[in-house]
Motif scaffolding. Structure first.
Motif, PDB file in Angstrom:
ATOM      1  N   LEU A 353      -3.508   5.337  -4.226  1.00  0.00           N
ATOM      2  CA  LEU A 353      -2.711   4.563  -3.273  1.00  0.00           C
ATOM      3  C   LEU A 353      -2.822   3.066  -3.551  1.00  0.00           C
ATOM      4  N   SER A 354      -4.026   2.613  -3.899  1.00  0.00           N
ATOM      5  CA  SER A 354      -4.199   1.196  -4.239  1.00  0.00           C
ATOM      6  C   SER A 354      -3.333   0.821  -5.436  1.00  0.00           C
ATOM      7  N   LYS A 355      -3.331   1.678  -6.449  1.00  0.00           N
ATOM      8  CA  LYS A 355      -2.524   1.398  -7.630  1.00  0.00           C
ATOM      9  C   LYS A 355      -1.030   1.504  -7.323  1.00  0.00           C
ATOM     10  N   MET A 356      -0.636   2.433  -6.437  1.00  0.00           N
ATOM     11  CA  MET A 356       0.768   2.535  -6.042  1.00  0.00           C
ATOM     12  C   MET A 356       1.236   1.236  -5.381  1.00  0.00           C
ATOM     13  N   ALA A 357       0.369   0.646  -4.575  1.00  0.00           N
ATOM     14  CA  ALA A 357       0.724  -0.633  -3.959  1.00  0.00           C
ATOM     15  C   ALA A 357       0.855  -1.724  -5.012  1.00  0.00           C
ATOM     16  N   ASP A 358      -0.032  -1.706  -5.994  1.00  0.00           N
ATOM     17  CA  ASP A 358       0.057  -2.694  -7.071  1.00  0.00           C
ATOM     18  C   ASP A 358       1.381  -2.580  -7.818  1.00  0.00           C
ATOM     19  N   ARG A 359       1.901  -1.344  -7.938  1.00  0.00           N
ATOM     20  CA  ARG A 359       3.125  -1.112  -8.711  1.00  0.00           C
ATOM     21  C   ARG A 359       4.385  -1.146  -7.844  1.00  0.00           C
ATOM     22  N   GLY A 360       4.265  -1.535  -6.567  1.00  0.00           N
ATOM     23  CA  GLY A 360       5.437  -1.673  -5.722  1.00  0.00           C
ATOM     24  C   GLY A 360       5.932  -0.392  -5.095  1.00  0.00           C
ATOM     25  N   GLN A 361       5.119   0.682  -5.153  1.00  0.00           N
ATOM     26  CA  GLN A 361       5.508   1.933  -4.509  1.00  0.00           C
ATOM     27  C   GLN A 361       5.160   1.936  -3.018  1.00  0.00           C
ATOM     28  N   ILE A 362       4.304   1.061  -2.616  1.00  0.00           N
ATOM     29  CA  ILE A 362       4.013   0.776  -1.204  1.00  0.00           C
ATOM     30  C   ILE A 362       4.171  -0.728  -1.055  1.00  0.00           C
ATOM     31  N   THR A 363       4.972  -1.166  -0.094  1.00  0.00           N
ATOM     32  CA  THR A 363       5.330  -2.586  -0.029  1.00  0.00           C
ATOM     33  C   THR A 363       5.020  -3.182   1.339  1.00  0.00           C
ATOM     34  N   GLY A 364       4.973  -4.508   1.376  1.00  0.00           N
ATOM     35  CA  GLY A 364       4.843  -5.239   2.638  1.00  0.00           C
ATOM     36  C   GLY A 364       3.429  -5.518   3.078  1.00  0.00           C
ATOM     37  N   GLY A 365       2.443  -5.022   2.322  1.00  0.00           N
ATOM     38  CA  GLY A 365       1.053  -5.238   2.719  1.00  0.00           C
ATOM     39  C   GLY A 365       0.123  -5.102   1.535  1.00  0.00           C
ATOM     40  N   LEU A 366      -1.158  -5.283   1.784  1.00  0.00           N
ATOM     41  CA  LEU A 366      -2.196  -5.117   0.775  1.00  0.00           C
ATOM     42  C   LEU A 366      -2.906  -3.798   1.021  1.00  0.00           C
ATOM     43  N   VAL A 367      -3.208  -3.075  -0.044  1.00  0.00           N
ATOM     44  CA  VAL A 367      -3.830  -1.756   0.065  1.00  0.00           C
ATOM     45  C   VAL A 367      -5.042  -1.727  -0.844  1.00  0.00           C
ATOM     46  N   ASP A 368      -6.185  -1.248  -0.338  1.00  0.00           N
ATOM     47  CA  ASP A 368      -7.393  -1.142  -1.152  1.00  0.00           C
ATOM     48  C   ASP A 368      -8.188   0.070  -0.706  1.00  0.00           C
ATOM     49  N   GLY A 369      -8.829   0.717  -1.651  1.00  0.00           N
ATOM     50  CA  GLY A 369      -9.669   1.852  -1.359  1.00  0.00           C
ATOM     51  C   GLY A 369     -10.174   2.478  -2.651  1.00  0.00           C
ATOM     52  N   PRO A 370     -11.164   3.341  -2.544  1.00  0.00           N
ATOM     53  CA  PRO A 370     -11.732   3.817  -1.279  1.00  0.00           C
ATOM     54  C   PRO A 370     -12.650   2.781  -0.631  1.00  0.00           C
ATOM     55  N   LEU A 371     -12.655   2.799   0.710  1.00  0.00           N
ATOM     56  CA  LEU A 371     -13.569   1.983   1.495  1.00  0.00           C
ATOM     57  C   LEU A 371     -14.236   2.870   2.530  1.00  0.00           C
ATOM     58  N   ALA A 372     -15.521   2.667   2.719  1.00  0.00           N
ATOM     59  CA  ALA A 372     -16.206   3.316   3.840  1.00  0.00           C
ATOM     60  C   ALA A 372     -15.894   2.533   5.105  1.00  0.00           C
ATOM     61  N   MET A 373     -16.091   3.145   6.254  1.00  0.00           N
ATOM     62  CA  MET A 373     -15.711   2.505   7.512  1.00  0.00           C
ATOM     63  C   MET A 373     -16.380   1.142   7.682  1.00  0.00           C
ATOM     64  N   ASP A 374     -17.662   1.045   7.345  1.00  0.00           N
ATOM     65  CA  ASP A 374     -18.372  -0.214   7.581  1.00  0.00           C
ATOM     66  C   ASP A 374     -17.793  -1.345   6.748  1.00  0.00           C
ATOM     67  N   ASN A 375     -17.612  -1.093   5.449  1.00  0.00           N
ATOM     68  CA  ASN A 375     -17.131  -2.199   4.618  1.00  0.00           C
ATOM     69  C   ASN A 375     -15.618  -2.375   4.674  1.00  0.00           C
ATOM     70  N   ALA A 376     -14.920  -1.557   5.464  1.00  0.00           N
ATOM     71  CA  ALA A 376     -13.504  -1.816   5.713  1.00  0.00           C
ATOM     72  C   ALA A 376     -13.309  -2.857   6.802  1.00  0.00           C
ATOM     73  N   VAL A 377     -14.225  -2.891   7.792  1.00  0.00           N
ATOM     74  CA  VAL A 377     -14.014  -3.751   8.959  1.00  0.00           C
ATOM     75  C   VAL A 377     -15.074  -4.831   9.130  1.00  0.00           C
ATOM     76  N   ASP A 378     -16.117  -4.821   8.318  1.00  0.00           N
ATOM     77  CA  ASP A 378     -17.211  -5.783   8.490  1.00  0.00           C
ATOM     78  C   ASP A 378     -17.437  -6.552   7.191  1.00  0.00           C
ATOM     79  N   LEU A 379     -17.253  -7.877   7.258  1.00  0.00           N
ATOM     80  CA  LEU A 379     -17.368  -8.691   6.052  1.00  0.00           C
ATOM     81  C   LEU A 379     -18.771  -8.666   5.462  1.00  0.00           C
TER      82      LEU A 379
END
Length: 476
Positions: A353-379
């Motif tokens: 999914l992250s790579k699909m976003a890089d290639r314009g298959q998902i648009t309008g936002g930033l996509v990254d993963g995999p992320l665990a819950m803690d490091n998704a919401v806590d800097l």
């Protein structure tokens, strides 16, 4: 949250006449909320959001006991400091102090006795003295230091992110909403409450006699509200979809019928509202301790989505986030770990999914993963794990691996973290407001507000005007 700084308490031998302490504080809404709930003094004159005297604006006046507590804070933190015990008070009130005012709290040691000291104290506001006092205080028997982590923190249970969304709805027209089978008291009451707030203009679709009985049970009038008759749930769902397809309604709202019946009508190839996009559910969540909205998906429709379904789920959530004023949404694709592991298929999907976003298959936002819950919401959690990029620690959207994990995450935020939630189904030609009998009235209202804002975005391509302005800072 608040954090108390460490302080050193002074025993009698360290005290002398003439010592002074002073602090300057700004009166915040949270401070009065803490006071009113802790004391039980729920006089509306003191509560930030309420208009206690009916003059059209909230007062937020500080009661004298609250001002006295400010003096106690200086006594207990600075002079004599931690461990002090107040044994007598004599005070006189002065000019009122309100939310937003800056006050100076002054304490002066004026007499020293065998086992206590006498202090002169005052709270001065913008219009002059607000409280003058003299008090006798027994200092601690020995000098002791207390650090910031020795004392508990407090959190105000306030849903300021949802308040902003509700306020933004005042800039747009209510969404004409086909309410399907509002034939139970709770289903009808939720729709009418949203209409009362000008969030929706309802069209009631179902059995007119059953709707009338529900209105009587709820103690509400439905005079003047359009009713479209349908003999059963399947017919009502089909008719509601036709109202949207014909341009007579902008959104759908689930009443007293099964979700499967509603979604089958939405997906019907002949009269439904299906698009090329897969349907998915998004919980929009206002978590009191979190600094922004969180969107959790999918927790209600797709049980075990494959990669293409997850791409649609992610795109639907990004579109909704943009409709809610998030200019560049950050989607974190969740798994149990933040590294790719072939034994965990969700990590492979996240990387794809992250790579699909890089290639314009998902648009309008930033996509990254995999992320665990803690490091998704806590800097800090992201930093410790060595994760960089714009999404880690900053996610606006949490894309769950499957329905089970998404549902558990949303329910944990609701029942443990005291979040309020709004639920909508996206991917159709119009948003579908999906509520549960267990939802609070506020949650039902917010689901209608979110759907109205999304309908506005579908119609204009832009979020409501108020959502294009920076969010106000949280009241501390």
């Amino acid at each position: 949250m608040t954090e108390t700084a460490g302080r050193q308490g002074l025993d009698l031998s360290a005290l002398s006449v003439g010592q002074r302490a002073e602090e300057v504080r700004r009166i915040t809404p949270n401070a009065l909320v803490f006071y009113t709930h802790a004391s039980g003094d729920l006089n509306p004159l003191h509560i930030p959001e309420l208009d206690g005297d009916g003059d059209g604006k909230p007062e937020g006046i500080c009661p004298p006991a609250f001002l006295a507590s400010l003096i106690s804070s200086v006594v207990g933190q600075r002079l004599p400091g931690p461990g002090s015990r107040e044994r007598a008070w004599r005070f006189e009130t002065g000019e009122p102090v309100c939310i937003g005012d800056e006050v100076a709290i002054r304490v002066h040691l004026i007499a020293k006795h065998k086992d206590y000291v006498t202090l002169s104290a005052s709270v001065d506001g913008p219009d002059g003295p607000a409280l003058s006092a003299e008090l006798d205080v027994v200092p601690p028997s020995q000098s002791r230091h207390f650090g910031p982590y020795d004392l508990p923190d407090l959190m105000v249970h306030r849903h300021r992110h949802f308040e902003r969304l509700l306020s933004a709805c005042s800039d747009i027209a209510p969404a004409v909403t086909a309410v399907i089978c509002p034939q139970s008291e709770d289903a009808l009451a939720g729709a009418l409450a949203a209409a009362d707030r000008d969030l929706i203009t309802p069209i009631l679709v179902g059995d007119p006699d059953a709707i009338a009985r529900a209105a009587q049970a709820a103690g509400r009038s439905i005079d003047g509200i359009r009713i479209e008759a349908a003999p059963d749930a399947q017919s009502a769902a089909a008719l509601a979809c036709k109202l949207v397809a014909d341009g007579q309604a902008q959104s759908l709202m689930k009443g007293h019928l099964h979700t499967d019946t509603l979604l089958r009508a939405v997906l019907n190839r002949s009269h439904g509202l299906r698009t090329e996009r897969r349907l998915s559910h998004v919980f929009v969540m206002d978590v009191p301790a979190h600094d922004k909205l969180l969107l959790v998906t999918d927790a209600a429709v797709n049980i075990a989505p494959d990669l293409q379904a997850k791409a649609d789920i992610t795109q639907n959530a990004i579109d909704l986030a943009r409709a809610l004023g998030i200019a560049l949404p950050k989607a974190g694709i969740l798994s149990a770990v933040e590294t790719i592991n072939p034994a965990l298929p969700s990590t492979l999907d996240a990387a794809a999914l992250s790579k699909m976003a890089d290639r314009g298959q998902i648009t309008g936002g930033l996509v990254d993963g995999p992320l665990a819950m803690d490091n998704a919401v806590d800097l800090e959690a992201a930093r410790v794990k060595g994760l960089t990029g714009a999404v880690a620690g900053r996610a606006d959207i949490l894309v769950a691996p499957n329905l089970e994990s998404g549902n558990m995450l949303a329910k944990e935020l609701t029942f443990v973290a005291r979040a309020e939630s709004a639920g909508v189904v996206l991917g159709a030609a119009a948003p579908v407001i999906l509520t549960s009998r267990a939802d609070s009235e506020f949650s039902r209202l917010m689901s209608c507000a979110v759907a109205a804002l999304h309908a506005q975005w579908l119609k204009t391509g832009h979020p409501a005007p108020a959502l294009t302005q920076p969010a106000p800072e949280a009241a501390q």
